[in-house]
Motif scaffolding. Structure first.
Motif, short mmCIF file in Angstrom:
data_model
loop_
_atom_site.label_atom_id
_atom_site.label_comp_id
_atom_site.label_asym_id
_atom_site.label_seq_id
_atom_site.Cartn_x
_atom_site.Cartn_y
_atom_site.Cartn_z
N ASN A 1 0.81 -1.21 0.00
CA ASN A 1 0.00 0.00 0.00
C ASN A 1 0.85 1.27 0.00
O ASN A 1 1.97 1.30 0.51
CB ASN A 1 -0.91 0.00 1.24
CG ASN A 1 -1.78 1.23 1.31
OD1 ASN A 1 -2.63 1.46 0.46
ND2 ASN A 1 -1.56 2.04 2.33
N GLN B 1 -0.32 1.65 -3.95
CA GLN B 1 -0.82 0.29 -4.10
C GLN B 1 0.08 -0.49 -5.04
O GLN B 1 0.46 0.00 -6.11
CB GLN B 1 -2.24 0.31 -4.65
CG GLN B 1 -2.81 -1.09 -4.86
CD GLN B 1 -4.14 -1.08 -5.58
OE1 GLN B 1 -4.71 -0.02 -5.83
NE2 GLN B 1 -4.65 -2.25 -5.90
N GLU C 1 -0.04 -4.06 -6.81
CA GLU C 1 -0.85 -5.25 -7.08
C GLU C 1 -0.02 -6.53 -7.06
O GLU C 1 -0.49 -7.57 -6.61
CB GLU C 1 -1.57 -5.10 -8.42
CG GLU C 1 -2.67 -4.06 -8.41
CD GLU C 1 -3.52 -4.13 -9.66
OE1 GLU C 1 -3.34 -5.08 -10.45
OE2 GLU C 1 -4.36 -3.24 -9.85
N ALA D 1 -7.41 -4.18 -0.94
CA ALA D 1 -7.90 -2.88 -1.41
C ALA D 1 -7.73 -2.72 -2.92
O ALA D 1 -6.64 -2.90 -3.46
CB ALA D 1 -7.15 -1.76 -0.68
N ASN D 2 -8.86 -2.43 -3.58
CA ASN D 2 -8.88 -2.14 -5.03
C ASN D 2 -8.27 -3.27 -5.87
O ASN D 2 -7.73 -3.03 -6.93
CB ASN D 2 -8.13 -0.83 -5.33
CG ASN D 2 -8.70 0.34 -4.56
OD1 ASN D 2 -9.91 0.54 -4.53
ND2 ASN D 2 -7.83 1.11 -3.92
N ASN D 3 -8.37 -4.50 -5.38
CA ASN D 3 -7.83 -5.64 -6.10
C ASN D 3 -8.90 -6.75 -6.14
O ASN D 3 -8.98 -7.58 -5.23
CB ASN D 3 -6.55 -6.16 -5.42
CG ASN D 3 -5.80 -7.16 -6.26
OD1 ASN D 3 -6.39 -7.97 -6.96
ND2 ASN D 3 -4.47 -7.12 -6.19
N GLN E 1 -9.65 -9.91 -3.57
CA GLN E 1 -10.91 -9.89 -2.82
C GLN E 1 -11.66 -11.21 -2.99
O GLN E 1 -12.16 -11.79 -2.02
CB GLN E 1 -11.79 -8.73 -3.30
CG GLN E 1 -11.24 -7.36 -2.92
CD GLN E 1 -12.00 -6.23 -3.55
OE1 GLN E 1 -12.97 -6.44 -4.29
NE2 GLN E 1 -11.57 -5.00 -3.30
N ALA F 1 -13.54 -2.97 2.72
CA ALA F 1 -12.48 -3.13 1.72
C ALA F 1 -12.63 -4.41 0.92
O ALA F 1 -12.27 -4.46 -0.27
CB ALA F 1 -11.11 -3.10 2.42
N ASN G 1 -15.12 -3.25 -4.28
CA ASN G 1 -14.98 -3.32 -5.73
C ASN G 1 -15.91 -4.33 -6.39
O ASN G 1 -16.05 -4.37 -7.60
CB ASN G 1 -13.53 -3.65 -6.11
CG ASN G 1 -12.58 -2.52 -5.74
OD1 ASN G 1 -11.99 -2.53 -4.67
ND2 ASN G 1 -12.45 -1.55 -6.62
#
Length: 524
Positions: free
Chosen positions: A179, A182, A184, A222-224, A228, A270, A274
């Motif tokens: 983070n 971020q 990936e 987060a944002n993946n 997730q 979190a 998404n």
């Protein structure tokens, strides 16, 4: 004065190589000067002190000097970005790996090494790349899995506490690896320990464990979307929901549990932010109702309320079950209350987000509720229809008994010389039944002491379905109501000698009229 002190301290380090205690004292003084002082850290780098301490950490044979040197490096790197860039090399990461894998390295030395890795990767994409390319991140994940045992949670024990401090530092470092910015690739690597994180949460809900794991999981997913989905697939989302339920139960007695529940809530958010369709997993744990309870706590600050409302918004964005739960638990008025009472712009935006979901879900929810209503209505009709069939069967039996009893009574009346006229005189003669002498002991006793408990049936005249009930009708002073008062009178007299049991006699619809035809005493 600061520059003079740093120059003297550096000279002390160089000329006290055989005195580890003096070197440690000098290092402690250096980091106390450079801590949160970017100018002092930059000057120390310019005079060569940064690289000297780096070499000292590798070359010293004294553990206390190594630990103090690594900690001082970390303080200087954290205080000045130029120092971070200078030391952010693959060579330093490889040196740190050696400290971590060396069997002779103590827990505290490993902890100092992890601290240096932390400050190298924090807010530094280059450091995140080096930690991955050198294999350092794999070693950190190994420490995450093996440093602490679920059975070793007595933090009052010094040895256990040192292991916990190392484990906690590893969690923080892994958070920095994935983070800000971020990363990936690092997220995809770190998700491999999700099953272990899940086991931790299942076995322990102490803040010392829940907070680091929730921070790690939250930043890793987060944002993946890929990560997730993997977290959900290993049961991680279910485990978080269960932890939230337990903490909400404990929050009745502890404000600390309320605060920890907010941490878990942020992690839940979190995990589904998404791909809100994954929120369906939370329906069986009634997460939305738990979040509404949490939102009602008086000890929450504005930021915590925002996190909770956003989580509710993501839960209800596309999931009809969660939408219905929001409405059923008075979530809509609560959101309106937040919107009207709060002056905070971000809080108002969060509440508006939920209200927009409510607007979008209105048709879906109405359809869903209508479907459920129709289903239950159909089920109710089927059950009632079956019950009515049972009642009609019983009614036919009762009617058969009544016919037999009235036939017997007709024979008794003939023997007693009671005259029954032709069909043209039938109604007049029937009305005489009401004139039976109430003083007759046999008739009077039977009327006075007999009570009828009757299930009501369906009237064929208007198809009205009457719910089965149990009523008591004393026959002494009451006449059963029908559309024909003459027939009612006849039945009152006729029933005085009719033996009946509970639920065997129907009073409103089985006996409707007394036919003019003598062969038919009553009809359905």
């Amino acid at each position: 004065d600061m520059k003079t002190d740093l120059n003297l301290l550096l000279e002390c380090l160089k000329y006290q190589m055989d005195c580890p205690a003096s070197q440690k004292e000098a290092l402690v003084t250096i980091y106390s000067i450079c801590q949160q002082n970017s100018e002092a850290s930059e000057y120390f780098r310019e005079i060569g002190g940064l690289m000297f301490i780096n070499d000292l950490a590798k070359s010293s044979v004294h553990c206390i000097v190594k630990e103090a040197a690594l900690f001082t490096l970390g303080i200087i790197i954290e205080s000045n970005v130029y120092c971070q860039q200078t030391l952010c090399t693959s060579a330093l990461f490889e040196d740190l790996i050696l400290f971590l894998i060396n069997k002779d390295s103590g827990v505290n030395l490993k902890r100092m090494s992890v601290y240096v890795i932390l400050v190298l990767v924090s807010n530094n994409s280059n450091g995140q790349t080096y930690v991955r390319d050198t294999g350092c991140i794999g070693l950190l994940l190994q420490l995450f899995r093996t440093t602490l045992s679920t059975s070793e949670m007595n933090l009052s024990d010094e040895s256990t506490n040192q292991c916990y401090q190392l484990w906690s530092s590893v969690c923080s470092t892994l958070c920095a690896c994935v983070n800000n910015p971020q990363n990936e690739d690092n997220q995809n690597i770190c998700c491999s320990v999700f099953p272990y994180a899940k086991e931790w949460l299942e076995s322990c809900t102490e803040p010392e464990i829940v907070r680091p794991i929730c921070s790690f999981v939250g930043l890793t997913v987060a944002n993946n979307p890929y990560v997730q989905k993997y977290f959900v697939s290993v049961g991680g989302l279910d485990t978080l929901a269960k932890v939230l339920v337990k903490l909400m139960h404990d929050s009745c007695m502890s404000d600390a549990s309320t605060k920890l529940a907010v941490v878990v809530t942020k992690t839940l958010d979190a995990c589904i932010a998404n791909d809100t369709a994954m929120g369906v997993v939370l329906t069986k744990y009634h997460t939305v109702s738990e979040l509404l309870k949490l939102l009602s706590k008086d000890t929450l600050d504005t930021g915590e309320k925002i996190s909770i409302i956003l989580t509710i918004g993501h839960c209800t964005e596309v999931c009809e079950e969660n939408q219905c739960e929001l409405l059923q638990n008075n979530g809509l008025p609560l959101m309106i209350q937040v919107l009207t009472e709060s002056q905070d712009e971000e809080l108002n935006k969060a509440a508006t987000f939920v209200l927009q979901n409510c607007k979008q879900m209105s048709k879906l929810t109405v359809n869903a509720l209508k479907h459920r209503h129709d289903f239950h209505k159909e089920l109710d009709v089927q059950v009632r229809k079956k019950s009515l069939q049972d009642y009609w069967k019983k009614a036919e039996e009762i009617l058969h008994r009544i016919n037999l009893i009235e036939k017997e009574r007709d024979e008794e009346r003939m023997q007693g010389r009671l005259f029954v006229g032709r069909s043209s005189e039938a109604n007049t003669e029937v009305s005489k039944y009401h004139e039976v002498n109430p003083d007759d002991p046999k008739t009077y006793v039977e009327r006075t002491h007999k009570e009828l408990h009757c299930p009501q049936l369906t009237s064929e005249s208007d198809d009205q379905v009457l719910a089965p009930s149990v009523n008591t009708f004393p026959l002494k002073n009451e006449i059963v109501n029908t559309t024909d008062p003459v027939n009612a009178s006849a039945r009152q007299s006729g029933q005085s000698n009719i033996p009946c049991s509970v639920n065997e006699l129907q009073t409103d619809s089985v006996l409707q009229s007394h036919s003019k035809n003598e062969k038919t005493a009553c009809v359905k």
